[in-house]
Design an enzyme around this catalytic site. Structure first.
Site, PDB file in Angstrom:
ATOM      1  N   LYS A 149      48.579 -16.150 -42.824  1.00  0.00           N
ATOM      2  CA  LYS A 149      47.651 -15.447 -43.723  1.00  0.00           C
ATOM      3  C   LYS A 149      48.459 -14.821 -44.847  1.00  0.00           C
ATOM      4  CE  LYS A 149      45.507 -11.399 -42.633  1.00  0.00           C
ATOM      5  NZ  LYS A 149      46.030 -10.503 -43.677  1.00  0.00           N
TER       6      LYS A 149
ATOM      7  N   ASP B 150      50.504 -13.161 -40.003  1.00  0.00           N
ATOM      8  CA  ASP B 150      50.512 -12.584 -41.351  1.00  0.00           C
ATOM      9  C   ASP B 150      51.882 -12.799 -41.983  1.00  0.00           C
ATOM     10  OD1 ASP B 150      48.587 -11.355 -42.889  1.00  0.00           O
ATOM     11  OD2 ASP B 150      48.583  -9.496 -41.724  1.00  0.00           O
TER      12      ASP B 150
ATOM     13  N   GLU C 238      38.191  -8.026 -46.964  1.00  0.00           N
ATOM     14  CA  GLU C 238      38.360  -6.667 -46.435  1.00  0.00           C
ATOM     15  C   GLU C 238      37.880  -5.632 -47.459  1.00  0.00           C
ATOM     16  OE1 GLU C 238      42.259  -5.765 -44.890  1.00  0.00           O
ATOM     17  OE2 GLU C 238      41.768  -3.641 -44.601  1.00  0.00           O
TER      18      GLU C 238
ATOM     19  N   ASP D 147      50.105  -7.776 -40.131  1.00  0.00           N
ATOM     20  CA  ASP D 147      51.217  -6.894 -40.521  1.00  0.00           C
ATOM     21  C   ASP D 147      50.833  -5.434 -40.291  1.00  0.00           C
ATOM     22  OD1 ASP D 147      49.434  -6.631 -42.585  1.00  0.00           O
ATOM     23  OD2 ASP D 147      50.854  -7.082 -44.196  1.00  0.00           O
ATOM     24  N   SER D 148      49.589  -5.185 -39.824  1.00  0.00           N
ATOM     25  CA  SER D 148      49.213  -3.848 -39.338  1.00  0.00           C
ATOM     26  C   SER D 148      50.108  -3.470 -38.162  1.00  0.00           C
ATOM     27  CB  SER D 148      47.740  -3.826 -38.918  1.00  0.00           C
ATOM     28  OG  SER D 148      47.432  -4.934 -38.092  1.00  0.00           O
TER      29      SER D 148
ATOM     30  N   GLU E 108      47.997 -12.432 -48.542  1.00  0.00           N
ATOM     31  CA  GLU E 108      47.091 -11.554 -49.293  1.00  0.00           C
ATOM     32  C   GLU E 108      47.098 -11.929 -50.774  1.00  0.00           C
ATOM     33  OE1 GLU E 108      47.842  -7.397 -48.583  1.00  0.00           O
ATOM     34  OE2 GLU E 108      47.639  -7.619 -46.419  1.00  0.00           O
TER      35      GLU E 108
HETATM   36  O1  KIV Z   1      47.195  -6.847 -40.700  1.00  0.00           O
HETATM   37  C1  KIV Z   1      46.016  -6.799 -40.345  1.00  0.00           C
HETATM   38  O2  KIV Z   1      45.679  -6.216 -39.302  1.00  0.00           O
HETATM   39  C2  KIV Z   1      45.016  -7.449 -41.177  1.00  0.00           C
HETATM   40  C3  KIV Z   1      43.589  -7.345 -40.752  1.00  0.00           C
HETATM   41  C4  KIV Z   1      43.092  -5.981 -40.990  1.00  0.00           C
HETATM   42  C5  KIV Z   1      42.743  -8.362 -41.414  1.00  0.00           C
HETATM   43  O3  KIV Z   1      45.347  -8.022 -42.165  1.00  0.00           O
END
Ligand code: KIV
Length: 295
Positions: A125, A102, A192, A63-64, A127
């Protein structure tokens, strides 16, 4: 190690060696064998294809995306539809790597059944220590990667991007959360922004692989954001980032060169132009002369 061979492009174009698909059980096998897991974020077809061909084991559609691709201030602005759009592009590019999507902010923060309804990919993924949701996803045959420590979707609660688990008490809590996620069925765990010592202890005790980002070298694997690795971000980087190339400078210089060539009529050249065949050229020239005479 679990394998899936693709029916189509099932061998490497350059080496002819069969491509062995990376799966969640394969990550566990890598941990057992002490083989480090390489992971990188991915958001589009061309860069994902390059990363896959470079042999990266796990590609995370993070989600970055919200920040490095879409220009938002934090990761919380990205939607399920935007994540799906980019995950499909990555999926089309990748033959070998495990593709993990994500789950964006808001897509699993309500009820477990809402989280279940929004999930679905080779692996997802999520969180935080959402043990019940991890169990429900695992029961629904959707592999899950957990993410603990500095979880960017919690920046408001954490008061910014801060290293987590810096006290004995919070380190113990983190370890308990990691164990609970593994017991609930998580296939791997992203750690992280946590002290190296804490990540090392969790890695040694956890039955599933840890993938670190700002968590020291003892993790079973490492992940970086694609744009950080290549200097395609426009902000100072975190301490843990290593820049492997300056693609930002390379791209800027190439674009400036192109602009200058256009401004000086140095692009395109005659060789870069299409031409009429000789006979057609003559006919066009004659028609033009005739039209000018009549005028
Ligand atoms: O969204 C992302 O890029 C991440 C990584 C930094 C693990 O969750």
């Amino acid at each position: 190690m679990s394998v899936t061979n693709f029916p189509g492009r099932s061998s490497s174009a350059s080496t002819g060696i069969p491509i062995t698909k990376v799966t969640v059980p394969a990550l566990a096998e890598m941990k057992r064998q002490g083989k480090p897991i390489s992971a990188l974020t991915a958001y589009d077809y061309s860069s994902s294809r390059l990363a896959d061909e470079a042999g990266i084991d796990l590609l995370l559609v993070g989600d970055s995306l919200a920040m490095v691709v879409l220009g938002h201030d934090n990761t919380m602005a990205v939607t399920v539809d935007e994540m799906l759009h980019h995950t499909r592009a990555v999926r089309r590019a990748v033959r070998r790597a495990l593709v993990v999507a994500d789950m964006p902010f808001g897509s699993y923060h309500g009820t477990v059944s809402e989280g279940l309804a929004n999930a679905g990919a080779e692996a997802v993924k999520i969180e935080g220590p959402r043990v019940e949701l991890v169990r429900a996803l695992t029961d629904a045959e959707i592999p899950v990667i957990g993410h603990l420590g500095l979880t960017p979707q919690s920046i408001h609660r954490m008061g910014g991007y801060r290293v987590q688990a810096r006290t004995a008490e919070s380190a113990t809590r983190l370890k308990a959360d990691a164990m609970a996620l593994a017991e609930a069925g998580a296939g791997a765990l992203v750690l992280e922004g946590v002290p190296r010592e804490v990540a090392a202890e969790i890695t040694a005790e956890l039955p599933i692989p840890t993938i670190g980002i700002g968590a020291g070298p003892e993790c079973d694997g490492q992940i970086l954001v694609f744009h950080d690795l290549l200097n395609l971000t426009f902000a100072p980087t975190a301490k843990f980032v290593r820049r492997y190339a300056d693609a930002g400078a390379l791209i800027r210089a190439a674009i400036e060169h192109y602009r200058e060539d256009v401004e000086h009529r140095a692009f395109p050249s005659d060789e870069e132009s299409y031409h009429l065949p000789e006979a057609a050229r003559k006919t066009v020239a004659e028609q033009t002369t005739g039209a000018l005479r009549q005028a």
